[in-house]
Design a protein around this motif. Structure first.
Motif, PDB file in Angstrom:
ATOM      1  N   ASN A 168       7.331  24.948 -11.296  1.00  0.00           N
ATOM      2  CA  ASN A 168       8.732  24.587 -11.094  1.00  0.00           C
ATOM      3  C   ASN A 168       9.050  24.357  -9.629  1.00  0.00           C
ATOM      4  OD1 ASN A 168      11.695  25.896 -10.466  1.00  0.00           O
ATOM      5  ND2 ASN A 168      11.681  24.552 -12.239  1.00  0.00           N
ATOM      6  N   CYS A 169       9.908  23.374  -9.370  1.00  0.00           N
ATOM      7  CA  CYS A 169      10.414  23.121  -8.029  1.00  0.00           C
ATOM      8  C   CYS A 169      11.921  22.910  -8.156  1.00  0.00           C
ATOM      9  CB  CYS A 169       9.751  21.878  -7.443  1.00  0.00           C
ATOM     10  SG  CYS A 169      10.498  21.280  -5.911  1.00  0.00           S
ATOM     11  N   SER A 170      12.708  23.845  -7.646  1.00  0.00           N
ATOM     12  CA  SER A 170      14.160  23.658  -7.658  1.00  0.00           C
ATOM     13  C   SER A 170      14.616  23.303  -6.253  1.00  0.00           C
ATOM     14  CB  SER A 170      14.872  24.911  -8.179  1.00  0.00           C
ATOM     15  OG  SER A 170      14.582  26.019  -7.376  1.00  0.00           O
ATOM     16  N   TYR A 171      15.599  22.428  -6.158  1.00  0.00           N
ATOM     17  CA  TYR A 171      15.997  21.937  -4.848  1.00  0.00           C
ATOM     18  C   TYR A 171      17.517  21.893  -4.718  1.00  0.00           C
ATOM     19  CZ  TYR A 171      16.592  17.523  -7.373  1.00  0.00           C
ATOM     20  OH  TYR A 171      16.975  16.556  -8.265  1.00  0.00           O
ATOM     21  N   THR A 172      17.949  22.047  -3.486  1.00  0.00           N
ATOM     22  CA  THR A 172      19.367  21.902  -3.132  1.00  0.00           C
ATOM     23  C   THR A 172      19.411  20.984  -1.926  1.00  0.00           C
ATOM     24  OG1 THR A 172      19.775  24.192  -3.825  1.00  0.00           O
ATOM     25  CG2 THR A 172      21.479  23.095  -2.531  1.00  0.00           C
ATOM     26  N   VAL A 173      19.903  19.768  -2.136  1.00  0.00           N
ATOM     27  CA  VAL A 173      19.990  18.812  -1.034  1.00  0.00           C
ATOM     28  C   VAL A 173      21.325  18.093  -1.094  1.00  0.00           C
ATOM     29  CG1 VAL A 173      17.509  18.422  -0.846  1.00  0.00           C
ATOM     30  CG2 VAL A 173      18.858  16.992  -2.375  1.00  0.00           C
ATOM     31  N   SER A 174      21.720  17.532   0.031  1.00  0.00           N
ATOM     32  CA  SER A 174      22.992  16.815   0.109  1.00  0.00           C
ATOM     33  C   SER A 174      22.926  15.516  -0.678  1.00  0.00           C
ATOM     34  CB  SER A 174      23.336  16.541   1.570  1.00  0.00           C
ATOM     35  OG  SER A 174      22.248  15.920   2.221  1.00  0.00           O
ATOM     36  N   GLY A 175      21.787  14.929  -0.762  1.00  0.00           N
ATOM     37  CA  GLY A 175      21.595  13.701  -1.537  1.00  0.00           C
ATOM     38  C   GLY A 175      20.113  13.427  -1.590  1.00  0.00           C
ATOM     39  N   LEU A 176      19.569  13.257  -2.766  1.00  0.00           N
ATOM     40  CA  LEU A 176      18.118  13.143  -2.895  1.00  0.00           C
ATOM     41  C   LEU A 176      17.684  11.694  -2.745  1.00  0.00           C
ATOM     42  CD1 LEU A 176      15.507  14.749  -3.629  1.00  0.00           C
ATOM     43  CD2 LEU A 176      15.856  13.945  -5.970  1.00  0.00           C
ATOM     44  N   ARG A 177      16.786  11.446  -1.800  1.00  0.00           N
ATOM     45  CA  ARG A 177      16.195  10.112  -1.680  1.00  0.00           C
ATOM     46  C   ARG A 177      14.835  10.053  -2.360  1.00  0.00           C
ATOM     47  NH1 ARG A 177      18.046   6.672   3.345  1.00  0.00           N
ATOM     48  NH2 ARG A 177      16.856   5.207   2.109  1.00  0.00           N
ATOM     49  N   GLY A 178      14.193  11.193  -2.486  1.00  0.00           N
ATOM     50  CA  GLY A 178      12.904  11.214  -3.164  1.00  0.00           C
ATOM     51  C   GLY A 178      12.380  12.629  -3.263  1.00  0.00           C
ATOM     52  N   LEU A 179      11.663  12.917  -4.339  1.00  0.00           N
ATOM     53  CA  LEU A 179      10.992  14.205  -4.504  1.00  0.00           C
ATOM     54  C   LEU A 179       9.501  13.911  -4.645  1.00  0.00           C
ATOM     55  CD1 LEU A 179      11.997  17.346  -6.374  1.00  0.00           C
ATOM     56  CD2 LEU A 179       9.730  16.373  -6.811  1.00  0.00           C
ATOM     57  N   PHE A 180       8.710  14.665  -3.919  1.00  0.00           N
ATOM     58  CA  PHE A 180       7.285  14.380  -3.815  1.00  0.00           C
ATOM     59  C   PHE A 180       6.489  15.603  -4.234  1.00  0.00           C
ATOM     60  CE2 PHE A 180       7.768  10.482  -1.350  1.00  0.00           C
ATOM     61  CZ  PHE A 180       9.058  10.625  -0.872  1.00  0.00           C
ATOM     62  N   TRP A 181       5.407  15.360  -4.959  1.00  0.00           N
ATOM     63  CA  TRP A 181       4.428  16.392  -5.260  1.00  0.00           C
ATOM     64  C   TRP A 181       3.135  16.073  -4.505  1.00  0.00           C
ATOM     65  CZ3 TRP A 181       5.060  20.975  -7.640  1.00  0.00           C
ATOM     66  CH2 TRP A 181       6.188  21.145  -8.465  1.00  0.00           C
ATOM     67  N   TYR A 182       2.607  17.107  -3.864  1.00  0.00           N
ATOM     68  CA  TYR A 182       1.337  17.001  -3.155  1.00  0.00           C
ATOM     69  C   TYR A 182       0.413  18.112  -3.635  1.00  0.00           C
ATOM     70  CZ  TYR A 182       3.373  13.888   0.411  1.00  0.00           C
ATOM     71  OH  TYR A 182       3.971  12.832   1.076  1.00  0.00           O
ATOM     72  N   ARG A 183      -0.870  17.860  -3.525  1.00  0.00           N
ATOM     73  CA  ARG A 183      -1.893  18.871  -3.751  1.00  0.00           C
ATOM     74  C   ARG A 183      -2.517  19.219  -2.403  1.00  0.00           C
ATOM     75  NH1 ARG A 183      -6.956  19.238  -7.719  1.00  0.00           N
ATOM     76  NH2 ARG A 183      -8.379  20.356  -6.301  1.00  0.00           N
ATOM     77  N   GLN A 184      -2.721  20.509  -2.145  1.00  0.00           N
ATOM     78  CA  GLN A 184      -3.353  20.920  -0.894  1.00  0.00           C
ATOM     79  C   GLN A 184      -4.516  21.851  -1.194  1.00  0.00           C
ATOM     80  OE1 GLN A 184      -1.006  23.167   2.023  1.00  0.00           O
ATOM     81  NE2 GLN A 184      -2.133  22.196   3.690  1.00  0.00           N
ATOM     82  N   ASP A 185      -5.709  21.450  -0.775  1.00  0.00           N
ATOM     83  CA  ASP A 185      -6.887  22.310  -0.875  1.00  0.00           C
ATOM     84  C   ASP A 185      -6.999  23.138   0.405  1.00  0.00           C
ATOM     85  OD1 ASP A 185      -8.122  19.581  -2.558  1.00  0.00           O
ATOM     86  OD2 ASP A 185      -8.104  21.586  -3.469  1.00  0.00           O
ATOM     87  N   PRO A 186      -7.659  24.295   0.343  1.00  0.00           N
ATOM     88  CA  PRO A 186      -7.728  25.176   1.531  1.00  0.00           C
ATOM     89  C   PRO A 186      -8.253  24.461   2.765  1.00  0.00           C
ATOM     90  CG  PRO A 186      -8.536  26.330  -0.409  1.00  0.00           C
ATOM     91  CD  PRO A 186      -8.321  24.895  -0.825  1.00  0.00           C
ATOM     92  N   GLY A 187      -7.530  24.586   3.880  1.00  0.00           N
ATOM     93  CA  GLY A 187      -7.947  23.989   5.140  1.00  0.00           C
ATOM     94  C   GLY A 187      -7.800  22.489   5.213  1.00  0.00           C
ATOM     95  N   LYS A 188      -7.123  21.884   4.248  1.00  0.00           N
ATOM     96  CA  LYS A 188      -6.963  20.431   4.203  1.00  0.00           C
ATOM     97  C   LYS A 188      -5.498  20.033   4.292  1.00  0.00           C
ATOM     98  CE  LYS A 188     -11.362  19.838   3.319  1.00  0.00           C
ATOM     99  NZ  LYS A 188     -12.264  19.247   4.347  1.00  0.00           N
ATOM    100  N   GLY A 189      -5.266  18.736   4.468  1.00  0.00           N
ATOM    101  CA  GLY A 189      -3.909  18.224   4.491  1.00  0.00           C
ATOM    102  C   GLY A 189      -3.375  17.965   3.094  1.00  0.00           C
ATOM    103  N   PRO A 190      -2.060  17.884   2.942  1.00  0.00           N
ATOM    104  CA  PRO A 190      -1.469  17.564   1.639  1.00  0.00           C
ATOM    105  C   PRO A 190      -1.929  16.195   1.138  1.00  0.00           C
ATOM    106  CG  PRO A 190       0.190  18.444   3.126  1.00  0.00           C
ATOM    107  CD  PRO A 190      -1.025  18.178   3.953  1.00  0.00           C
ATOM    108  N   GLU A 191      -2.303  16.151  -0.139  1.00  0.00           N
ATOM    109  CA  GLU A 191      -2.744  14.908  -0.776  1.00  0.00           C
ATOM    110  C   GLU A 191      -1.675  14.463  -1.754  1.00  0.00           C
ATOM    111  OE1 GLU A 191      -6.386  15.386  -2.921  1.00  0.00           O
ATOM    112  OE2 GLU A 191      -6.120  13.534  -4.042  1.00  0.00           O
TER     113      GLU A 191
END
Lengths: 112, 114
Positions: A22-45
């Motif tokens: 689950n990802c719950s969000y509170t923003v003034s206006g949503l332009r986009g919601l992104f899902w990333y995967r991150q492996d240990p010691g790596k950047g978000p994919e």
């Protein structure tokens, strides 16, 4: 203040045991919601981006959905290689329209 | 597949020293970003850069930090006088456009300040 909260913090699954993050969000206006995967010691994919409530995206065993307040990442019949931290991030409008605001992530462990 | 490249992968420095972290964004991208992730914490936005100037920065990005695009391919983050609390993973990202467009991340530079 714009905010992203992810739950659970950690999730342990048996191979083949489906579940949802689950990802719950509170923003003034949503332009986009992104899902990333991150492996240990790596950047978000990058995995998915969703722009409006009701939108769904699917890729292999993953499916992302979006409502006006939250997003779910559904994992169907996971495999050990799906083990990673899954990050949710939002872009808000009109303030801060560039930056991504990240949640703390869900650490997923899939065991054979 | 095009990717964002960061060097070095690990940088060790003494407190008070200057460091420069380097990034080569995806070639047709116009927007560039730096984020950092302190061990065990969230990924945090530092700065965004477009058309050779900063378009947005966070409270973290104080006078000790600067960014530059010295040529057509590189994008750098300079920390003038490092502090212990600057130890973190630093990620570079780039996107074709702003506002809802996908940001692609590099593998990161681990900065260790001793």
């Amino acid at each position: 203040e714009d905010q992203v909260t992810q739950s659970p913090e950690a999730l342990r699954l048996q191979e083949g045991e489906s579940s949802s993050l689950n990802c719950s969000y509170t923003v003034s206006g949503l332009r986009g919601l992104f899902w990333y995967r991150q492996d240990p010691g790596k950047g978000p994919e990058f995995l998915f981006t969703l722009y409006s409530a009701g939108e769904e995206k699917e890729k292999e065993r993953l499916k992302a959905t979006l409502t006006k307040k939250e997003s779910f990442l559904h994992i169907t019949a996971p495999k050990p290689e799906d083990s990673a931290t899954y990050l949710c991030a939002v872009q808000a409008a009109p303030r801060g329209y560039n930056k991504l605001i990240f949640g703390a992530g869900t650490r997923l462990a899939v065991h054979p | 597949e095009p990717e964002v490249t960061q060097t070095p992968s690990h940088q060790v420095t003494q407190m008070g020293q200057e460091v420069i972290l380097r990034c080569v964004p995806i070639s047709n991208h116009l927007y560039f970003y730096w984020y950092r992730q302190i061990l065990g914490q969230k990924v945090e936005f530092l700065v965004s850069f477009y058309n050779n100037e900063i378009s947005e920065k966070s409270e973290i990005f104080d006078d000790q930090f600067s960014v530059e695009r010295p040529d057509g391919s590189n994008f750098t983050l300079k920390i003038r006088s490092t502090k212990l609390e600057d130890s973190a993973m630093y990620f570079c990202a780039s996107s074709e456009r702003t506002g809802g467009n996908i940001q692609y991340f590099g593998a990161g530079t681990r900065l260790s300040v001793l």
